[in-house]
Enzyme design. Structure first.
Site, PDB file in Angstrom:
ATOM      1  N   ASN A  97       0.842  -1.198   0.000  1.00  0.00           N
ATOM      2  CA  ASN A  97       0.000   0.000   0.000  1.00  0.00           C
ATOM      3  C   ASN A  97       0.876   1.247   0.000  1.00  0.00           C
ATOM      4  OD1 ASN A  97       0.668  -0.756   2.701  1.00  0.00           O
ATOM      5  ND2 ASN A  97      -0.989   0.493   3.523  1.00  0.00           N
ATOM      6  N   ILE A  98       0.375   2.245  -0.717  1.00  0.00           N
ATOM      7  CA  ILE A  98       1.092   3.518  -0.854  1.00  0.00           C
ATOM      8  C   ILE A  98       0.094   4.628  -0.538  1.00  0.00           C
ATOM      9  CG2 ILE A  98       2.414   5.003  -2.410  1.00  0.00           C
ATOM     10  CD1 ILE A  98       2.942   2.385  -4.098  1.00  0.00           C
ATOM     11  N   GLU A  99       0.257   5.238   0.625  1.00  0.00           N
ATOM     12  CA  GLU A  99      -0.717   6.234   1.077  1.00  0.00           C
ATOM     13  C   GLU A  99      -0.349   7.629   0.597  1.00  0.00           C
ATOM     14  OE1 GLU A  99      -1.141   5.611   5.322  1.00  0.00           O
ATOM     15  OE2 GLU A  99      -2.316   3.788   4.958  1.00  0.00           O
ATOM     16  N   CYS A 126      -3.986   0.386  -2.700  1.00  0.00           N
ATOM     17  CA  CYS A 126      -3.815  -0.810  -1.875  1.00  0.00           C
ATOM     18  C   CYS A 126      -2.687  -1.694  -2.413  1.00  0.00           C
ATOM     19  CB  CYS A 126      -5.096  -1.629  -1.859  1.00  0.00           C
ATOM     20  SG  CYS A 126      -6.482  -0.845  -1.026  1.00  0.00           S
ATOM     21  N   GLU A 141      -2.785  -4.884  -3.057  1.00  0.00           N
ATOM     22  CA  GLU A 141      -3.243  -5.814  -4.093  1.00  0.00           C
ATOM     23  C   GLU A 141      -3.245  -5.140  -5.463  1.00  0.00           C
ATOM     24  OE1 GLU A 141      -4.604  -5.021  -1.225  1.00  0.00           O
ATOM     25  OE2 GLU A 141      -5.903  -6.613  -0.445  1.00  0.00           O
ATOM     26  N   CYS A 165     -10.002  -5.144   0.060  1.00  0.00           N
ATOM     27  CA  CYS A 165     -11.151  -4.239   0.048  1.00  0.00           C
ATOM     28  C   CYS A 165     -11.997  -4.486  -1.202  1.00  0.00           C
ATOM     29  CB  CYS A 165     -10.694  -2.781   0.112  1.00  0.00           C
ATOM     30  SG  CYS A 165     -10.057  -2.146  -1.463  1.00  0.00           S
ATOM     31  N   CYS A 184     -10.384  -3.548  -4.615  1.00  0.00           N
ATOM     32  CA  CYS A 184      -9.396  -4.550  -5.071  1.00  0.00           C
ATOM     33  C   CYS A 184     -10.090  -5.810  -5.572  1.00  0.00           C
ATOM     34  CB  CYS A 184      -8.422  -4.877  -3.949  1.00  0.00           C
ATOM     35  SG  CYS A 184      -7.278  -3.523  -3.588  1.00  0.00           S
TER      36      CYS A 184
END
Ligand code: THU
Length: 136
Positions: free
Chosen positions: A42-44, A53, A55, A90, A93
């Site tokens: 994940n890369i926020e 996310c 995935e 989620c 995804c």
């Protein structure tokens, strides 16, 4: 590639997460039909909605490289990268998986020292997909 080996690659991928806002680090390892594995994390983002996310980052890397057939994905996550239970994909995804994967695509949900196997159709029943709903 065994599920256990794929799970190890997902756990490794979790270490690449950029999650300064939620603190939840997530890792994924996507197994292509030809045996290639793509890892994702994940890369926020400070603006929140651009967050991607683990995935999807794995899927998008693979799709960019031309892969269209997928066998399985391992997913794990937890606060500060500590796995205390499963971290299921989620809904967004799941819909991305639906675009490229068959009903029996396997999702390995890594837990605390164990894992559970579920299929895409179990995760996303009665789903919308182009080949059955956009053929008119
Ligand atoms: N997250 C994932 O990477 N995969 C999922 O399927 C669920 C959520 C991430 C997004 C966000 O960075 C953090 O987990 C908390 O929601």
């Amino acid at each position: 590639m065994t599920p256990e080996q794929l799970n190890e690659l997902a756990i490794e991928a979790m270490g690449h997460a950029y999650a300064p806002y939620s603190g939840y680090k997530v890792g994924a390892a996507l197994l292509c039909a030809d045996g290639t594995v793509y890892q994702g994390c994940n890369i926020e983002n400070a603006s929140f909605t651009p967050t991607v996310c683990a995935e999807r980052s794995a899927f998008f890397k693979a799709i960019y490289d031309g892969h269209r057939d997928f066998a399985a994905i391992s997913v794990c996550g937890g606060k500060d990268g500590v796995i205390s239970g499963s971290f299921p994909p989620c809904g967004v995804c799941r819909q991305v998986m639906r675009e490229f994967c068959d009903d029996d695509f396997k999702v390995y949900l890594i837990g605390d020292g164990t894992y559970e196997t579920v299929t895409l159709t179990q995760l996303l029943p009665h789903s919308f997909r182009a080949d059955t709903h956009m053929n008119g």
